[in-house]
Design an enzyme around this catalytic site. Sequence first.
Site, short mmCIF file in Angstrom:
data_model
loop_
_atom_site.label_atom_id
_atom_site.label_comp_id
_atom_site.label_asym_id
_atom_site.label_seq_id
_atom_site.Cartn_x
_atom_site.Cartn_y
_atom_site.Cartn_z
N ARG A 111 0.45 -0.96 -0.21
CA ARG A 111 0.39 -0.55 -0.60
C ARG A 111 0.93 1.22 0.05
NH1 ARG A 111 -2.42 3.16 4.66
NH2 ARG A 111 -4.10 4.50 3.63
N HIS A 156 -3.24 10.57 1.30
CA HIS A 156 -2.09 10.80 2.56
C HIS A 156 -1.76 12.37 3.04
CE1 HIS A 156 -1.50 7.24 5.44
NE2 HIS A 156 -1.10 8.74 6.04
N GLU A 201 -7.67 8.68 6.69
CA GLU A 201 -7.92 9.28 7.94
C GLU A 201 -8.46 10.94 7.74
OE1 GLU A 201 -4.99 8.61 10.56
OE2 GLU A 201 -5.02 6.45 11.28
N ASN A 341 -8.15 2.25 10.43
CA ASN A 341 -6.75 2.33 10.86
C ASN A 341 -6.84 2.03 11.53
OD1 ASN A 341 -5.63 2.29 7.53
ND2 ASN A 341 -5.07 4.49 8.42
N TYR A 343 -4.50 1.36 15.64
CA TYR A 343 -3.29 1.39 16.27
C TYR A 343 -2.97 0.78 18.27
CZ TYR A 343 -1.23 2.89 12.47
OH TYR A 343 -0.17 3.54 11.37
N GLU A 406 -4.14 0.09 8.02
CA GLU A 406 -2.32 -0.15 8.70
C GLU A 406 -3.09 -0.39 10.20
OE1 GLU A 406 -1.49 3.91 9.34
OE2 GLU A 406 -2.14 4.34 7.45
C1 GAL Z 1 -1.42 7.52 11.02
C2 GAL Z 1 -1.35 7.52 9.75
C3 GAL Z 1 0.49 7.21 9.51
C4 GAL Z 1 1.15 6.64 10.49
C5 GAL Z 1 0.89 6.29 11.71
C6 GAL Z 1 1.28 6.12 12.98
O1 GAL Z 1 -2.58 7.73 11.67
O2 GAL Z 1 -1.36 6.94 8.77
O3 GAL Z 1 0.63 7.92 8.27
O4 GAL Z 1 2.14 7.61 10.60
O5 GAL Z 1 -0.67 6.59 12.13
O6 GAL Z 1 1.73 7.17 13.41
#
Ligand code: GAL
Length: 522
Positions: A111, A156, A201, A341, A343, A406
């Site tokens: 990607r 992006h 995002e 995405n 995290y 992501e």
């Molecule tokens: C996301 C973003 C990425 C990367 C990731 C980690 O929000 O799409 O570009 O930076 O966070 O911080």
Amino acid sequence: MCNNLVMEYVKFWILVFCTFTTISHTSAESDEDDDYLTFPPGFRLGAGGAAYQIEGAWNVSGKGVSVWDTFTHTYPQNIKDGSNGDVACDSYHKYKEDVRLVKEIGLKYYRFSLSWTRILPTGYPNVVSKDGLRYYNDLIDELHRNGIEPVVTLYHWDLPQVLEDQGGWTNDEVVNWFGDYARIVFTEFGPKVKIFTTINEPTSFCREGYGHLNRAPNKDLDPCGTYLCGHNALKAHARAYHIYDREFRPTQNGKIGIVFACPGQIAKNPGDEATVDTYYQFTCGWFAHPIYSEEGDYPQIMKTRVAKNSFDEGYFRSRLPVFSPKWIEYIRGTADYFGLNHYTSVLVEEAPKERETILDTGIHASVDSSWPDTATSWLKIVPSGFGGILRKIRDEYNNPNVFVLENGCSDNRTTLSDTQRIEYFYSYLKEMITAIKRDGCNVTMYSIWSLLDNFEWNDGYAEGFGIVQVDFKDPNRTRTPKLSVDRWKEVVRTRKLQPLNPTIEDASELFGHQGRKRSAKC
Ligand code: GAL
């Protein structure tokens, strides 16, 4: 009649299944079932990066200036190490090496995002850069030659500066600007690209770029700017979708969607599911509801809360712009998949205005002190939140096809022995596979963020999400695989997750790495 009975019977069992999975299964942690370590047949694994974070070559061959070029050059003090993306990983010159790494790991897709100003230096379609097209065609061809599918994001965060000077995402002309750019992208690359993502995002760049002074374009426009940006981003996405759908899908046959940042949310006070839902609607739901819900438009709770606050504050209308019925219809259903995405997660509780974390929510978000830290301040390791968000998406939008675009964690770039990252991937992926196999979530793709350590926005090069380290002091930007690359090779080969032995002292012995620094943490 008979059909009706069958339908009722089917509905009953779907209800039983959903209720059972929601109530009795909140996380994978108690499950030792080996099956939840193995990817389902056909499930695809890939890795990603984004133009400004990796390409460099910021002014090569007539490339125009983007808001991130301007932001980092004007406010280096806003970047942790004062750096910028002028050279970054130099992927503009070294893309073949990146492709080779993806291939060596065995991943099926890559990607990446396109730089709008590399393709359209003026921001408009009046000038199309031959070099810009050449670069992306070369990258796409190199991927295909190596049996890797390109997954292409149009936007992006690197808006042409010239468009920003006219209001950027707060000017509704951006719908036309983005549509024109999208048409050129589909014309040029559509024959060779089967998965497009319009916007990465929108919550992030609208809140951080237009809500307050933090990221490009560094505008402090709240309490209205964030919503205005989001409103236009939704319209622009829908415009690009319809252009693809009408003009290109019949011959190109690809998929197009959008990608959202969806954190997990957990009730600080057990049982407070209303607060959990409200926080979800103001983050993920803000963009997902207009596209994926049956009725379209913003989530009701958002409309109600922002309107109430606006009137209380003396505005004559809601600060959240209103979509006409035509726009609601135009936006609804404009995605072939749900791009996710994810995290980390937060604990949420009701709070007075002074303590609210996100404007208009009336909610304070915090973290649990037991959640492990990473190099990134906001990123705590909470695998159960990943399963939670996948089930929420399943329940909210009738189980859409989710592409995880992501997921990953950061290290402070001092070691190649990234054992914490290996554990992160193991625990998050186990949650994901459990959500698929046990809970019926329709997830079919997973992307590692990121292939390379890269320009991590406000954190510059002080932190790295890569499974491959890049030496940013070396003009050659030498790439060195971290330990997790070995692990990923094994996972891809066996299609099975394997834990990092928690007692192991030197992970290099386990994974066959030589001469790497010892460290229990990233
Ligand atoms: C996301 C973003 C990425 C990367 C990731 C980690 O929000 O799409 O570009 O930076 O966070 O911080």
